[in-house]
Scaffold this motif. Structure first.
Motif, PDB file in Angstrom:
ATOM      1  N   LYS A   1      -7.907  -8.795  -2.156  1.00  0.00           N
ATOM      2  CA  LYS A   1      -8.468 -10.146  -2.051  1.00  0.00           C
ATOM      3  C   LYS A   1      -9.774 -10.268  -2.825  1.00  0.00           C
ATOM      4  CE  LYS A   1      -6.439 -11.561   2.372  1.00  0.00           C
ATOM      5  NZ  LYS A   1      -6.689 -11.891   3.794  1.00  0.00           N
ATOM      6  N   GLU A   2     -10.632  -9.270  -2.681  1.00  0.00           N
ATOM      7  CA  GLU A   2     -11.925  -9.310  -3.371  1.00  0.00           C
ATOM      8  C   GLU A   2     -11.733  -9.305  -4.886  1.00  0.00           C
ATOM      9  OE1 GLU A   2     -14.912  -7.661  -5.780  1.00  0.00           O
ATOM     10  OE2 GLU A   2     -13.467  -6.239  -4.914  1.00  0.00           O
ATOM     11  N   LYS A   3     -10.873  -8.414  -5.379  1.00  0.00           N
ATOM     12  CA  LYS A   3     -10.700  -8.287  -6.821  1.00  0.00           C
ATOM     13  C   LYS A   3      -9.929  -9.475  -7.404  1.00  0.00           C
ATOM     14  CE  LYS A   3     -10.936  -3.214  -6.954  1.00  0.00           C
ATOM     15  NZ  LYS A   3     -12.229  -3.186  -7.663  1.00  0.00           N
ATOM     16  N   MET A   4      -8.937  -9.963  -6.699  1.00  0.00           N
ATOM     17  CA  MET A   4      -8.162 -11.084  -7.228  1.00  0.00           C
ATOM     18  C   MET A   4      -9.006 -12.350  -7.302  1.00  0.00           C
ATOM     19  SD  MET A   4      -5.268 -10.000  -8.235  1.00  0.00           S
ATOM     20  CE  MET A   4      -4.505 -11.589  -8.498  1.00  0.00           C
ATOM     21  N   ASN A   5      -9.828 -12.614  -6.297  1.00  0.00           N
ATOM     22  CA  ASN A   5     -10.720 -13.774  -6.363  1.00  0.00           C
ATOM     23  C   ASN A   5     -11.724 -13.631  -7.491  1.00  0.00           C
ATOM     24  OD1 ASN A   5     -10.399 -15.979  -4.272  1.00  0.00           O
ATOM     25  ND2 ASN A   5     -10.166 -14.156  -2.975  1.00  0.00           N
ATOM     26  N   LYS A   6     -12.219 -12.417  -7.684  1.00  0.00           N
ATOM     27  CA  LYS A   6     -13.208 -12.177  -8.726  1.00  0.00           C
ATOM     28  C   LYS A   6     -12.638 -12.451 -10.115  1.00  0.00           C
ATOM     29  CE  LYS A   6     -16.110  -8.487 -10.670  1.00  0.00           C
ATOM     30  NZ  LYS A   6     -16.564  -7.081 -10.506  1.00  0.00           N
ATOM     31  N   TYR A   7     -11.428 -11.955 -10.378  1.00  0.00           N
ATOM     32  CA  TYR A   7     -10.898 -12.032 -11.732  1.00  0.00           C
ATOM     33  C   TYR A   7     -10.016 -13.257 -11.981  1.00  0.00           C
ATOM     34  CZ  TYR A   7     -12.731  -7.360 -12.350  1.00  0.00           C
ATOM     35  OH  TYR A   7     -13.576  -6.281 -12.437  1.00  0.00           O
TER      36      TYR A   7
ATOM     37  N   ASP B   1      -5.460  -1.596  -0.816  1.00  0.00           N
ATOM     38  CA  ASP B   1      -5.235  -2.299   0.442  1.00  0.00           C
ATOM     39  C   ASP B   1      -5.488  -3.782   0.232  1.00  0.00           C
ATOM     40  OD1 ASP B   1      -8.154  -2.912   1.069  1.00  0.00           O
ATOM     41  OD2 ASP B   1      -8.197  -0.719   0.940  1.00  0.00           O
ATOM     42  N   VAL B   2      -5.118  -4.585   1.219  1.00  0.00           N
ATOM     43  CA  VAL B   2      -5.151  -6.026   1.034  1.00  0.00           C
ATOM     44  C   VAL B   2      -6.578  -6.563   0.929  1.00  0.00           C
ATOM     45  CG1 VAL B   2      -5.095  -6.651   3.490  1.00  0.00           C
ATOM     46  CG2 VAL B   2      -4.084  -8.183   1.783  1.00  0.00           C
ATOM     47  N   GLU B   3      -7.536  -5.971   1.646  1.00  0.00           N
ATOM     48  CA  GLU B   3      -8.908  -6.469   1.559  1.00  0.00           C
ATOM     49  C   GLU B   3      -9.482  -6.246   0.170  1.00  0.00           C
ATOM     50  OE1 GLU B   3     -10.392  -8.397   3.715  1.00  0.00           O
ATOM     51  OE2 GLU B   3      -8.509  -8.279   4.844  1.00  0.00           O
ATOM     52  N   THR B   4      -9.244  -5.058  -0.391  1.00  0.00           N
ATOM     53  CA  THR B   4      -9.694  -4.789  -1.759  1.00  0.00           C
ATOM     54  C   THR B   4      -9.021  -5.750  -2.730  1.00  0.00           C
ATOM     55  OG1 THR B   4      -9.999  -2.453  -1.214  1.00  0.00           O
ATOM     56  CG2 THR B   4      -9.866  -3.027  -3.551  1.00  0.00           C
TER      57      THR B   4
ATOM     58  N   GLU C   1       0.843  -1.196   0.000  1.00  0.00           N
ATOM     59  CA  GLU C   1       0.000   0.000   0.000  1.00  0.00           C
ATOM     60  C   GLU C   1       0.880   1.249   0.000  1.00  0.00           C
ATOM     61  OE1 GLU C   1      -3.661   1.954   2.644  1.00  0.00           O
ATOM     62  OE2 GLU C   1      -3.003  -0.120   2.987  1.00  0.00           O
ATOM     63  N   ASP C   2       0.649   2.130  -0.975  1.00  0.00           N
ATOM     64  CA  ASP C   2       1.397   3.382  -1.106  1.00  0.00           C
ATOM     65  C   ASP C   2       0.439   4.404  -1.712  1.00  0.00           C
ATOM     66  OD1 ASP C   2       2.978   5.544  -1.822  1.00  0.00           O
ATOM     67  OD2 ASP C   2       4.598   4.343  -2.658  1.00  0.00           O
ATOM     68  N   ARG C   3      -0.046   5.338  -0.882  1.00  0.00           N
ATOM     69  CA  ARG C   3      -1.130   6.236  -1.312  1.00  0.00           C
ATOM     70  C   ARG C   3      -0.644   7.575  -1.851  1.00  0.00           C
ATOM     71  NH1 ARG C   3      -5.978   3.219  -1.270  1.00  0.00           N
ATOM     72  NH2 ARG C   3      -6.011   1.893   0.594  1.00  0.00           N
ATOM     73  N   LYS C   4       0.637   7.690  -2.224  1.00  0.00           N
ATOM     74  CA  LYS C   4       1.139   9.006  -2.624  1.00  0.00           C
ATOM     75  C   LYS C   4       0.558   9.487  -3.953  1.00  0.00           C
ATOM     76  CE  LYS C   4       5.355   7.430  -4.934  1.00  0.00           C
ATOM     77  NZ  LYS C   4       6.814   7.367  -4.854  1.00  0.00           N
ATOM     78  N   ALA C   5       0.091   8.569  -4.786  1.00  0.00           N
ATOM     79  CA  ALA C   5      -0.524   8.953  -6.062  1.00  0.00           C
ATOM     80  C   ALA C   5      -1.673   7.988  -6.333  1.00  0.00           C
ATOM     81  CB  ALA C   5       0.497   8.912  -7.194  1.00  0.00           C
ATOM     82  N   PRO C   6      -2.723   8.443  -7.024  1.00  0.00           N
ATOM     83  CA  PRO C   6      -3.894   7.580  -7.290  1.00  0.00           C
ATOM     84  C   PRO C   6      -3.644   6.614  -8.431  1.00  0.00           C
ATOM     85  CG  PRO C   6      -4.250   9.740  -8.251  1.00  0.00           C
ATOM     86  CD  PRO C   6      -2.941   9.822  -7.528  1.00  0.00           C
ATOM     87  N   ILE C   7      -2.635   5.768  -8.266  1.00  0.00           N
ATOM     88  CA  ILE C   7      -2.281   4.780  -9.280  1.00  0.00           C
ATOM     89  C   ILE C   7      -1.955   3.462  -8.588  1.00  0.00           C
ATOM     90  CG2 ILE C   7      -1.448   6.399 -11.021  1.00  0.00           C
ATOM     91  CD1 ILE C   7       1.385   5.868 -10.026  1.00  0.00           C
ATOM     92  N   VAL C   8      -2.085   2.383  -9.354  1.00  0.00           N
ATOM     93  CA  VAL C   8      -1.743   1.051  -8.859  1.00  0.00           C
ATOM     94  C   VAL C   8      -0.832   0.380  -9.880  1.00  0.00           C
ATOM     95  CG1 VAL C   8      -2.599  -1.197  -8.098  1.00  0.00           C
ATOM     96  CG2 VAL C   8      -3.970   0.865  -7.685  1.00  0.00           C
TER      97      VAL C   8
END
Length: 929
Positions: free
Chosen positions: A247-253, A242-245, A63-70
């Motif tokens: 987990k949800e997205k990785m299981n979905k896709y 974050d890790v919860e988000t 998690e690194d919130r310095k910019a709105p990118i992943v």
């Protein structure tokens, strides 16, 4: 793409310009010594959490919130080492195929990402892994995960015979392009010669032409089924997540994708050699080059770390022992370098040196052997070890400022998991590095470098001296509203000597970057000796009145500071990148380099030989050769831009340079009243201004009026011309065509940029899709707008296979003419380009260097931060008709100047048959034959 004024791809080689840094002497020797003694190595912690899906897919989240990118970084534990004789090149071939469409998105993979504003996007293959990575704005994360999961779980239905044949052709052109470069055949040959037959490293990553030609569709499908299952992959998500988000997205896709077959893999096969083996290779190269290498310990071992430090001490940079012996003192080599090639099964320790003309390679090798024997017998010094450690750690710190890309946080975590089963393995590597001593390094050298050398001399050819999917696969996820660009405020102030300073605070990692921009550049050479500006700036790092060249290099390496001085076409710069803890001593060095250059006769002559050798190398490399010749053809004989755009000048001009020429250039042009200092980093005005006053405040402008560059009017060419340069035996032709275009800062600059991007400025542009993806004749075709202060050029470039030279020229012309005729820019093309240029803005300034460069460019245009922040609005406001009208105004396919470099015995008649215009054959200096 839009090129800046620097044309960095063909800039003067960094090795020629002396090491990477400059340094400080007695006043700060105490600081350097203290740094070494205390080993005050900076610490960086990359926090992460990891989990594994039921199908075995490993996921790491930072998690690194310095910019709105992943950053989305997908690594597959498959590389060329997993191939076998007869099916080589498959891992790399699949890297290409996986960009070519899936069962649910059967189109170019780059398209959705370009619209979403992805940055740092690519895929690469090496011996041990294949990776795919991109940084996307946070609202585009679902799209990115859908795409990555679709090619992991839903690819093979889209891998048709037609696509296989197309991408096979692209890969083969990539192979040709690599082998067409000087020394381009070396590493494939070394792989065959240094590992036993059947060893997974005994073939090149790109494979053989025969194996690629023999690959059947069934073979390719089986390869994917064997190695691209979920359990053989790692996904790292780093940035605004974050890790919860996750987990949800990785299981979905990804949760439904099959694990894949169980795999058995080798963990180590060093293949240590005995005795010395020698070989000689003739190639189309400008200088004789020696490669000396040993098979050594594999990646992850302490010995591999120790050997990495040793090779830096021995052969990396100006402070290295071999640079000082071969290049600096005895001046018999123009370049020396080395590296520890770390791979999972085995390592290799390389030393490479280029001989000056007339120098016996045996003499160079004898000195290499002598210095190596000395370090094996006595070990490195404590000072060498401490200095190299600090430099290595400082480089790591700078790399992990970024969340993605090579050396970024996601890259570090993925490498740890794939290679070592531990995302945090970087901590082990750092611990090994910190624990290294002269004794441990000496012992590693004794174990690995006393026997088993392979020596290759490359000499010039005679003519030269599970479950159902949870995600909807019927359509791509929509990219949500993109975040607004939010840049730091720019603080401006003026020093007592009149120097303007601009500061943007960025407090993410403890570094400060600054760039002093001087309104000169090698356009200032007009009327004088070309190459003077570049040569003068490079000499700033070759010693001051109180520090000699080697002392400079050694001290800054000890401080972990990078200092560069260089010239581009329209300005000259002195740039510094320092850790905050060493900012003051680094500034003292920067000031000394700027204000007190020694210009010693000894250093001038030492550099002259290296410089001449580099010019020869530029003329041997097709692209840089074209950029040496093309400007004079387009701008004519009497213009400040009628010079080699490498900035290196000519052999004649460099041979004629005197110390007085360099001193005169420095006295005339290096002055604060035509300069600006731009700073980005972990500091404030209150902290930095007193230091700047202390160290730069004494830099005074001379009494003479400030100089200015002189430009003459240039008339556009009225008809097409063709210039041919012979390069016998090359497997590719290099085609470059250009004409005059608007200057940087033109009123219609955004429209010109958009127009060019559609034509050839992106992967999915018309030129690249035609020559690479549709025809398979080129590894990549591009157009660019080279925008300089007084004028610009539109350039189209394509390296193509020799037997398709004529047809490729025809296709380039077809694209230009169609753009102006019955196939103008479309609304869809404009929408895609606009989306790309605006959506990537929030992540475009993640690094200090990116932000620094944009601020410099903005201030050079006489604009402010608001202008930079509103770029997206201006791009969005451009209408399709404006882009079409701009193409009509700017593009002139009937007046292109063509420079074509290739084997004239195979291509000359075909080129002449096109009747493009008058044909002239040039020598390597651009003189008509």
């Amino acid at each position: 793409m839009r090129l800046s004024k620097t044309l960095t791809a063909v800039a003067v080689a960094s090795v020629l310009l002396g090491g990477c840094t400059a340094t400080a002497q007695q006043a700060n020797n105490t600081t350097a010594a203290a740094v070494m003694q205390q080993q005050n190595l900076p610490e960086v912690e990359i926090k992460y959490e990891s989990f594994t899906l039921d199908n075995g897919l490993r996921v790491v989240v930072h998690e690194d919130r310095k910019a709105p990118i992943v950053a989305v970084n997908v690594w597959y534990a498959v590389g060329s080492k997993d191939e076998r004789p007869g099916i080589t090149g498959f891992a790399h071939l699949f890297e290409h195929l996986m960009f070519n469409g899936t069962e649910n998105y059967d189109d170019e993979y780059f398209g959705p990402f370009e619209r979403a504003g992805a940055t740092d996007m690519n895929g690469t293959t090496n011996s041990d892994r294949t990776n795919y990575f991109q940084n996307v704005p946070t609202p585009a994360l679902d799209m990115a995960l859908w795409m990555e999961s679709d090619r992991m779980g839903h690819l093979l239905g889209a891998v048709t015979q037609e696509k296989l044949d197309e991408q096979r052709g692209v890969v083969q052109n990539e192979k040709r392009q690599g082998e067409a470069q000087p020394y381009g055949r070396v590493f494939g040959y070394l792989a065959e010669q240094t590992f036993p037959e059947g060893h997974p490293y005994s073939w090149s990553v790109i494979g053989s032409m025969e194996d690629l030609n023999a690959a059947s569709l069934e073979d390719v499908h089986q390869w994917f089924n064997d190695y691209y299952g979920a359990a053989n992959a790692v996904v790292v998500l780093a940035g605004d997540i974050d890790v919860e988000t996750a987990k949800e997205k990785m299981n979905k896709y990804f949760g439904h994708i099959a694990p894949g077959k169980p795999l058995k893999k080798l963990e180590s096969w060093v293949a240590k050699r005995e005795g010395t083996k020698r070989a000689t290779m003739e190639d189309n190269v400008p200088a004789a080059r020696l490669y000396k290498l040993w098979n050594t310990a594999e990646m992850g071992t302490a010995d591999s770390t120790y050997l990495s430090l040793l090779v830096d001490i021995l052969a990396s940079g100006k402070n290295s022992r071999l640079y000082q012996r071969l290049v600096y003192d005895e001046q018999i080599a123009s370049m020396v370098s080395g590296f520890q090639y770390e791979r999972t099964l085995a390592g290799q320790f390389f030393i490479i040196a280029d001989a000056k003309p007339g120098v016996d390679m045996d003499r160079i090798e004898a000195i290499i052997d002598e210095e190596l024997a000395k370090i094996i017998a006595e070990g490195p010094t404590a000072e060498e070890v401490a200095r190299t450690k600090f430099s290595s750690v400082a480089g790591f710190v700078r790399g992990v400022e970024r969340i993605g890309g090579f050396g970024g946080k996601s890259d570090v975590l993925a490498a740890g998991e794939v290679y070592h089963g531990d995302p945090g393995y970087y901590e082990t590597s750092m611990e090994q590095l910190k624990n290294a001593t002269p004794a441990t390094i000496q012992a590693a050298a004794q174990r690995w470098l006393t026997d088993g050398a392979f020596v290759l001399n490359v000499v010039p050819q005679p003519k030269y001296a599970a479950g159902e999917a949870q995600a909807d696969r019927s359509k791509l996820p929509e990219v949500g509203d993109l975040p607004q660009l939010d840049l730091p405020e720019l603080t401006t102030f003026t020093l007592s000597n009149g120097l303007e300073v601009a500061l943007a605070e960025r407090h993410d990692v403890p570094t400060v970057q600054m760039r002093l921009v001087i309104d000169s550049g090698y356009a200032a050479d007009f009327g004088g000796k070309v190459g003077t500006a570049s040569y003068t700036m490079s000499m700033l790092r070759e010693g001051t009145t109180s520090r000699d060249s080697l002392e400079l290099s050694k001290e800054l390496e000890t401080l972990g500071t990078n200092l560069f001085a260089s010239a581009s076409l329209d300005n000259s710069t002195v740039s510094m990148d320092s850790l905050v803890t060493n900012l003051e001593p680094s500034l003292e060095i920067m000031a000394d380099v700027l204000m007190n250059p020694a210009f010693s006769d000894e250093e001038i002559e030492r550099k002259r030989g290296l410089w001449i050798e580099n010019i020869k190398k530029e003329k041997a490399q097709p692209t840089s050769q074209a950029y040496r010749v093309l400007p004079k053809l387009i701008f004519g004989d009497n213009h400040a831009y009628s010079i080699p755009f490498t900035g290196s000048g000519t052999e004649e001009s460099i041979n004629s340079l005197t110390r007085a020429d360099l001193v005169a250039h420095a006295d005339n042009w290096l002055r604060p009243d035509i300069s600006r200092l731009v700073i980005v980093g972990d500091t404030t005005e209150a902290e930095i201004k007193p230091l700047l006053e202390k160290y730069l405040g004494q830099w005074q402008a001379p009494a003479a009026p400030a100089p200015s560059k002189q430009f003459t009017e240039v008339q556009p060419q009225q008809e097409a011309r063709v210039y041919l340069i012979d390069q016998p035996g090359t497997p590719q032709s290099t085609i470059i065509a250009g004409h005059l275009a608007p200057a940087d800062g033109a009123d219609n600059e955004i429209a010109v940029d958009l127009m060019n991007t559609i034509l050839g400025g992106s992967f999915t542009s018309r030129l690249n899709m035609n020559l690479r993806e549709d025809k398979g004749w080129s590894y990549g075709a591009r157009s660019s707008w080279f925008a300089a202060d007084e004028a610009g050029m539109i350039l189209a470039s394509a390296p193509v296979q020799t037997d398709k030279t004529k047809e490729s020229i025809q296709e380039i012309l077809k694209e230009f003419n169609g753009y102006l005729g019955d196939n103008p820019a479309t609304a869809d093309e404009l929408a895609k380009v606009v989306a790309n240029k605006t959506a990537k803005l929030p992540g475009a300034y993640e690094t200090k260097s990116a932000l620094l460069g944009s601020i410099v460019d903005t201030l050079e245009k006489g604009k402010g931060m608001e202008w930079l922040e509103t770029y997206g609005q201006r791009v969005n406001s451009v209408e399709l008709q404006t882009v079409q009208d701009t193409a009509d105004e700017v593009l002139r396919p009937d007046a292109l100047t063509w420079v074509i470099i290739g084997d004239l015995s195979q291509i000359e008649d075909d080129v002449r048959s096109l009747n493009l215009g008058e044909v002239t054959i040039l020598d390597s200096d651009g003189n008509a034959l």
